[in-house]
Design a protein around this motif. Structure first.
Motif, mmCIF file in Angstrom:
data_model
loop_
_atom_site.group_PDB
_atom_site.id
_atom_site.type_symbol
_atom_site.label_atom_id
_atom_site.label_comp_id
_atom_site.label_asym_id
_atom_site.label_seq_id
_atom_site.Cartn_x
_atom_site.Cartn_y
_atom_site.Cartn_z
ATOM 1 N N ARG A 100 0.818 -1.227 0.000
ATOM 2 C CA ARG A 100 0.000 0.000 0.000
ATOM 3 C C ARG A 100 0.849 1.273 0.000
ATOM 4 O O ARG A 100 1.992 1.257 0.437
ATOM 5 C CB ARG A 100 -0.905 0.017 1.235
ATOM 6 C CG ARG A 100 -1.980 -1.036 1.112
ATOM 7 C CD ARG A 100 -2.840 -1.115 2.335
ATOM 8 N NE ARG A 100 -3.569 -2.374 2.264
ATOM 9 C CZ ARG A 100 -4.132 -2.989 3.296
ATOM 10 N NH1 ARG A 100 -4.065 -2.459 4.488
ATOM 11 N NH2 ARG A 100 -4.755 -4.126 3.135
ATOM 12 N N VAL A 101 0.203 2.345 -0.451
ATOM 13 C CA VAL A 101 0.872 3.649 -0.483
ATOM 14 C C VAL A 101 0.063 4.611 0.377
ATOM 15 O O VAL A 101 -1.149 4.745 0.208
ATOM 16 C CB VAL A 101 0.928 4.197 -1.926
ATOM 17 C CG1 VAL A 101 1.583 5.569 -1.951
ATOM 18 C CG2 VAL A 101 1.672 3.230 -2.827
ATOM 19 N N MET A 102 0.748 5.267 1.299
ATOM 20 C CA MET A 102 0.056 6.258 2.130
ATOM 21 C C MET A 102 -0.222 7.504 1.281
ATOM 22 O O MET A 102 0.687 8.002 0.598
ATOM 23 C CB MET A 102 0.969 6.616 3.314
ATOM 24 C CG MET A 102 0.261 7.351 4.428
ATOM 25 S SD MET A 102 1.419 7.877 5.732
ATOM 26 C CE MET A 102 1.689 6.376 6.628
ATOM 27 N N GLY A 103 -1.472 7.967 1.311
ATOM 28 C CA GLY A 103 -1.837 9.143 0.515
ATOM 29 C C GLY A 103 -1.189 10.407 1.085
ATOM 30 O O GLY A 103 -0.750 10.433 2.238
ATOM 31 N N LEU A 104 -1.164 11.459 0.251
ATOM 32 C CA LEU A 104 -0.479 12.689 0.659
ATOM 33 C C LEU A 104 -1.124 13.303 1.902
ATOM 34 O O LEU A 104 -0.438 13.697 2.854
ATOM 35 C CB LEU A 104 -0.500 13.685 -0.507
ATOM 36 C CG LEU A 104 0.216 14.996 -0.264
ATOM 37 C CD1 LEU A 104 1.679 14.771 0.082
ATOM 38 C CD2 LEU A 104 0.112 15.901 -1.492
ATOM 39 N N GLU A 105 -2.455 13.354 1.903
ATOM 40 C CA GLU A 105 -3.154 13.949 3.047
ATOM 41 C C GLU A 105 -2.867 13.159 4.317
ATOM 42 O O GLU A 105 -2.625 13.705 5.390
ATOM 43 C CB GLU A 105 -4.665 13.979 2.746
ATOM 44 C CG GLU A 105 -5.388 15.213 3.209
ATOM 45 C CD GLU A 105 -4.485 16.393 3.572
ATOM 46 O OE1 GLU A 105 -4.391 16.657 4.777
ATOM 47 O OE2 GLU A 105 -3.856 17.036 2.706
ATOM 48 N N ARG A 106 -2.889 11.823 4.173
ATOM 49 C CA ARG A 106 -2.607 10.951 5.323
ATOM 50 C C ARG A 106 -1.187 11.181 5.833
ATOM 51 O O ARG A 106 -0.941 11.184 7.035
ATOM 52 C CB ARG A 106 -2.805 9.492 4.888
ATOM 53 C CG ARG A 106 -2.516 8.431 5.948
ATOM 54 C CD ARG A 106 -3.538 8.404 7.065
ATOM 55 N NE ARG A 106 -4.880 8.127 6.605
ATOM 56 C CZ ARG A 106 -5.418 6.910 6.485
ATOM 57 N NH1 ARG A 106 -4.705 5.844 6.786
ATOM 58 N NH2 ARG A 106 -6.666 6.761 6.079
ATOM 59 N N ARG A 107 -0.253 11.376 4.898
ATOM 60 C CA ARG A 107 1.135 11.623 5.321
ATOM 61 C C ARG A 107 1.193 12.880 6.195
ATOM 62 O O ARG A 107 1.853 12.894 7.235
ATOM 63 C CB ARG A 107 2.044 11.799 4.096
ATOM 64 C CG ARG A 107 2.343 10.493 3.419
ATOM 65 C CD ARG A 107 3.148 10.652 2.141
ATOM 66 N NE ARG A 107 3.014 9.413 1.391
ATOM 67 C CZ ARG A 107 4.012 8.560 1.125
ATOM 68 N NH1 ARG A 107 5.235 8.831 1.458
ATOM 69 N NH2 ARG A 107 3.775 7.431 0.489
ATOM 70 N N ARG A 108 0.487 13.923 5.752
ATOM 71 C CA ARG A 108 0.530 15.185 6.512
ATOM 72 C C ARG A 108 -0.108 14.987 7.881
ATOM 73 O O ARG A 108 0.384 15.488 8.901
ATOM 74 C CB ARG A 108 -0.205 16.280 5.742
ATOM 75 C CG ARG A 108 0.483 16.625 4.429
ATOM 76 C CD ARG A 108 0.303 18.107 4.077
ATOM 77 N NE ARG A 108 1.241 18.495 3.034
ATOM 78 C CZ ARG A 108 0.954 18.550 1.742
ATOM 79 N NH1 ARG A 108 -0.271 18.271 1.321
ATOM 80 N NH2 ARG A 108 1.874 18.899 0.864
#
Ligand SMILES: Cc1ncc(COP(=O)(O)O)c(C=O)c1O
Length: 490
Positions: free
Chosen positions: A262-270
């Motif tokens: 899986r790839v963590m989304g940009l918003e989730r990263r923030r």
């Protein structure tokens, strides 16, 4: 456990029970370090008197196979003392923090016919061999440099090359903010030694790379799993764990996560960074798969988004250039770097210079970007071949083909167990990795991890056909496993 006692055997029940438990221990089904059920529970479940169970445990204790601890119950100490060829019962002497011996079930015998899906190695055809050979030839030109004392942080030319490479990925670090490690695995142990004391908690995604769980446990930490959804670690669960456990570190694999892809989304990263900043908790970001973007652009690293100086960034040449180089790196804020460098020096003083010089020359020659383009194209063909074969031959498996990384993470139907499937596949000459090892909380799991980079490309279809046969067996005799195809197209 299958503990059948035979009332007609003439042997006292406690002896039979002790023999049955010893059999489980010798077969490895009760691993060293495992806790036996309590005497009361065992007496209840086997409908025996408590005295019988107590006597059986004493018998095992006198054989040196188990030891009772006040408050901790009875723990398996050794697998088979009588058969120990080493003189001393070494396992009894293992450190409390020692990594337990490999109990991951039967492995297929190495041989020409073995098809390897289990581990994250690169097949030789995926290595940039010609460019590595050129880099080796260039490195040999400077023998005095190769034989000079090796700096703890790593060869300056390599750290300069890595700093340029990271800069191109949005991670602005100076060469003295980079520490070269013996693969990413040593990097995990370096961070653990530098930042963790026995009894500390470390938060990890559940599931996560099992080598990280082992590294944190070897430092005496509790590796506490935080659940994931499709976008990576669950922020509510993360916040809850940050409040409850006050961890010393949060370890995350945001890009092409191992084992799920899986790839963590940009918003989730923030969101995740903001939470860790709020609780002033350092993050160890594993970006060892970040460059293996098969379908789209490379995801931004957490480090490139970090404005609070929280993130220690981890990379490795293992998953792209070659794992036998044993080169990884940590990029960290200067205050953290002092601690990391001291821990690294304590482990091995410094990494060998020759592989460092080879990777430095490889980077300096500009060979990485061309290699990554060819490498990800080859992985796309391999991933698609595996996904199509799985949809055809293993329709009972459910999976999402990953957008990058090296693995397909597939879920089994409820009636199958991953450990059993791993054993059945091994008997057919196929290695797969049962999902159990990736969960810090332990227990049985219904996933398997399949690496599409390790086998020969032409053997992927045959490997999946073997998996299909093993799965049919695991789901009960006869007939292909039913239920709709679980292949979600990319
Ligand atoms: C997330 C992660 N970290 C580290 C490693 C080990 O990497 P290295 O070979 O660089 O030690 C692996 C190997 O599979 C991995 O998946």
């Amino acid at each position: 456990m299958d503990l059948h006692l035979d009332p007609s055997s003439g042997l006292p029940a406690y002896r039979q029970l002790a023999a049955a438990l010893a059999g489980e221990i010798r077969a490895g089904r009760l691993a060293v370090g495992a806790r036996l059920p309590s005497e009361r529970d065992m007496a209840e479940s086997l409908k025996l008197s408590r005295t019988t169970v107590t006597a059986a445990f004493r018998e095992l204790e006198s054989q040196g196979l188990v030891r009772g601890h006040v408050g901790r119950g009875t723990v398996v100490l050794a697998q088979d003392l009588a058969a120990s060829p080493d003189g001393l019962p070494w396992r009894q002497r293992a450190s409390r923090l020692a990594t337990p011996p490999d109990t991951r079930g039967p492995r297929p015998a190495e041989g020409a016919d073995l098809i390897a899906f289990a581990d994250g190695w690169l097949h030789p055809e995926l290595h940039p061999r010609a460019q590595i050979a050129e880099a080796l030839a260039a490195a040999q030109q400077d023998m005095s440099g190769l034989l000079a004392p090796a700096p703890i942080l790593g060869l300056p030319i390599l750290r300069e090359g890595l700093a340029r490479m990271l800069g191109a990925r949005g991670v602005e670090v100076r060469p003295d903010e980079i520490l070269v490690t013996g693969g990413a695995q040593q990097g995990l142990n370096v961070v653990a030694r530098a930042l963790i004391s026995p009894g500390d908690a470390v938060l990890v995604e559940s599931p996560t790379w099992h080598g990280a769980i082992r590294a944190f446990r070897a430092a005496g930490a509790e590796a506490a799993g935080v659940p994931m959804d499709r976008e990576g670690v669950d922020p509510d669960a993360l916040e809850d764990a940050l409040i409850r456990l006050r961890p010393k570190l949060v370890y995350l694999i945001p890009s092409f996560h191992c084992p799920t892809g899986r790839v963590m989304g940009l918003e989730r990263r923030r969101q995740v960074l903001a939470l860790c900043a709020k609780f002033r908790t350092p993050v160890l970001e594993s970006d060892v798969y970040g460059d293996i973007a098969i379908d789209g652009p490379r995801p931004p690293s957490l480090k490139s988004l970090d404005t609070a100086g929280l993130v220690i960034h981890q990379g490795s040449a293992s998953k792209t250039v070659g794992s036998s180089l044993r080169i990884g790196w940590l990029a960290a804020p200067p205050g953290a770097m002092e601690l990391l460098a001291a821990a690294k020096a304590n482990l091995d003083l410094s990494s060998p210079t020759l592989p460092q010089a080879v990777l430095a020359e490889f980077l300096q020659a500009g060979a990485l970007s061309g290699h990554l383009a060819r490498f990800t194209a080859a992985l796309r063909r391999r991933r698609d071949a595996m996904a199509q074969a799985l949809a055809r031959d293993c329709p009972a498996l459910t999976f999402q083909a990953p957008e990058g990384g090296l693995y397909i993470w597939a879920r089994l139907p409820p009636q199958a167990s991953a450990a059993d499937l791993q054993a059945r596949a091994a008997a057919l000459g196929l290695s797969i990795r049962a999902g159990d090892v990736f969960f810090p909380e332990g227990g049985q799991d219904r996933h398997i991890r399949l690496c599409f980079a390790a086998p020969h490309a032409d053997r992927i279809a045959e490997g999946v056909a073997r998996l299909g046969r093993a799965l049919d067996e695991a789901m009960g005799a006869g007939g292909p496993a039913a239920s709709g195809a679980g292949y979600a197209a990319v």
